[in-house]
Design an enzyme around this catalytic site. Structure first.
Site, PDB file in Angstrom:
ATOM      1  N   HIS A 250       0.856  -1.171   0.000  1.00  0.00           N
ATOM      2  CA  HIS A 250       0.000   0.000   0.000  1.00  0.00           C
ATOM      3  C   HIS A 250       0.899   1.230   0.000  1.00  0.00           C
ATOM      4  O   HIS A 250       2.072   1.165   0.408  1.00  0.00           O
ATOM      5  CB  HIS A 250      -0.880   0.021   1.249  1.00  0.00           C
ATOM      6  CG  HIS A 250      -1.952  -1.033   1.248  1.00  0.00           C
ATOM      7  ND1 HIS A 250      -2.913  -1.107   0.270  1.00  0.00           N
ATOM      8  CD2 HIS A 250      -2.224  -2.045   2.118  1.00  0.00           C
ATOM      9  CE1 HIS A 250      -3.732  -2.117   0.529  1.00  0.00           C
ATOM     10  NE2 HIS A 250      -3.337  -2.704   1.646  1.00  0.00           N
ATOM     11  N   CYS A 293      -0.494   2.370  -4.404  1.00  0.00           N
ATOM     12  CA  CYS A 293      -1.299   3.556  -4.649  1.00  0.00           C
ATOM     13  C   CYS A 293      -0.461   4.809  -4.391  1.00  0.00           C
ATOM     14  O   CYS A 293       0.462   4.801  -3.580  1.00  0.00           O
ATOM     15  CB  CYS A 293      -2.512   3.580  -3.729  1.00  0.00           C
ATOM     16  SG  CYS A 293      -3.740   2.322  -4.120  1.00  0.00           S
TER      17      CYS A 293
END
Length: 439
Positions: A250, A293
């Protein structure tokens, strides 16, 4: 049975399940292309189906055409459903009362290139949902085609304009993959289902490209930093011609998460491999691939024609780029120490691919891995034999641009992603796979 139509039992099975199919089936280009490849649909039929404005209408149009497309249409349709991760709908059709056990055994399980365990063709494949800002949405399988080899003629005609790439191994690759995060510390960071697929894909492709690959799983922020420090200090970098670092986690703009929620800054990563901090890799290409991301915005796409074509960055026309005073001091130091050395910029010879643009989310399939790593894997296997890495990354961008997510019933249906890369490479970076020049 009509000579040109579908068998009656198959027609009844379709009719019986039509309501569920119209509600749950994803009729996308992959499914239509599969039916075209089997000569079930013509190009005109495919265009008519995909031109429909809603998912329900596309499904209805397909179900209207299928019964007229011959006795093979049903089995081909089932195969297409399985190949697009909609196996639960295939099970629904083949277990209908109209079909006896013998026919189920003969037609239900169609050969598929997807490594799907049988039990995964049940309800687990029902409408895909938004799991985190790195989202599972579509169903392509990572290709396993062997890396295509470079020819001797190609190597000899391109080696002068490119980075040296003849060592064996070509270099060392580090893959850090954070899949499971500490729920007590990071309750907002979901398990990255499919992340283990990405790490295996990268391990295989870089191994085939003649890199020695190290894979590390589920590291805290500090452990990631320590691992990278250890990797950059490898003395074996001296005899290798390149290196690669892949971070899968992430992330936010400019950083990726450790499993404890601590951020590893990407500027620190690039600094660790710059010419000052990693002298063993000076003048050698350093590749970075970041699957994470870079924000929380979902790219919903726009209904318009293609934007401006990609352009090359303009060359620098300024001859003296140093700050006032610094050049004079350096010259004095050179005179003091004797023979002058060639100076290098602080950071050069790097290329970094990002899965998404600044501020946007990246897409990941829980069974097939991320869009970006899938496309990177495919391009490296098929194109590295005769294409330098910057052009490979342009091709990856093009394929990512063409992809579209399908999550009917959610806000993320038909979402988009756009990858990008930055480069300070100074030559063409050909990997010359499977070619070893004679010393």
């Amino acid at each position: 049975m009509l000579a040109c139509g579908m068998m009656e039992r198959d027609r009844l099975a379709l009719r019986r399940s039509s309501a569920v199919l119209c509600k749950e089936m994803v009729v996308d280009e992959l499914l239509i292309q599969s039916l075209q490849a089997d000569d079930i649909l013509t190009e005109s039929m495919a265009e008519t189906i995909l031109a429909e404005q809603t998912s329900h209408k596309r499904s209805w149009r397909l179900l209207f055409l299928l019964p007229k497309r011959g006795p093979r249409a049903f089995s081909s349709f089932c195969s297409a459903l399985r190949d697009t991760e909609q196996g639960h709908l295939c099970v629904l059709l083949t277990q209908s009362p109209e079909r006896d056990g013998r026919e189920r055994n003969g037609e239900r399980f169609v050969d598929s290139p997807l490594p799907l365990p049988t039990q995964e063709a049940i309800a687990a494949k029902r409408p895909r949902r938004h799991e985190s800002m790195e989202t599972c949405l579509d169903a392509d399988s990572p290709i396993t085609t062997p890396v295509l080899p470079c020819t001797q003629d190609f190597y000899l005609s391109h080696r002068e304009q490119s980075y040296r790439m003849g060592s064996s191994p070509r270099g060392f690759a580090l893959v850090i993959s954070n899949v499971t995060f500490d729920p007590c510390v990071t309750p907002d960071l979901d398990t990255r289902k499919g992340g283990e697929v990405d790490e295996e894909v990268l391990r295989k492709v870089f191994t085939e490209l003649d890199f020695i690959v190290t894979v590390r799983r589920d590291l805290t922020g500090q452990a990631m930093q320590s691992c990278i420090e250890q990797f950059r200090r490898l003395t074996d970098h001296r005899t290798a011609d390149s290196c690669a670092v892949c971070l899968l986690s992430h992330g936010v703009e400019g950083a990726v998460y450790g499993t404890d929620g601590q951020l590893l800054q990407l500027d620190w990563l690039f600094e660790a491999f710059d010419n000052a901090h990693c002298p063993l890799l000076q003048n050698k290409p350093k590749m970075f691939f970041i699957q994470a991301c870079r924000g929380e915005d979902m790219d919903c796409g726009v209904e318009q024609s293609d934007g401006p074509e990609r352009t090359c960055s303009p060359g620098c026309e300024q001859r003296d780029a140093g700050r006032e005073g610094e050049g004079d001091a350096d010259s004095r130091q050179r005179r003091d120490t004797g023979r002058p050395r060639i100076k290098l910029p602080q950071r050069s010879d790097m290329i970094c691919g990002f899965a998404s643009l600044k501020g946007t989310a990246a897409m990941r399939n829980t069974k097939r891995g991320s869009w970006f790593i899938q496309e990177l894997n495919t391009a490296l296997r098929l194109r590295s034999r005769d294409t330098h890495l910057a052009d490979i990354m342009v091709q990856v961008n093009g394929h990512i641009k063409a992809r579209e997510g399908f999550a009917p019933g959610t806000a993320h249906h038909r979402c988009k992603e756009m990858s990008e890369f930055t480069s300070s490479l100074c030559k063409d970076l050909y990997l010359f796979p499977k070619y070893h020049p004679q010393c």
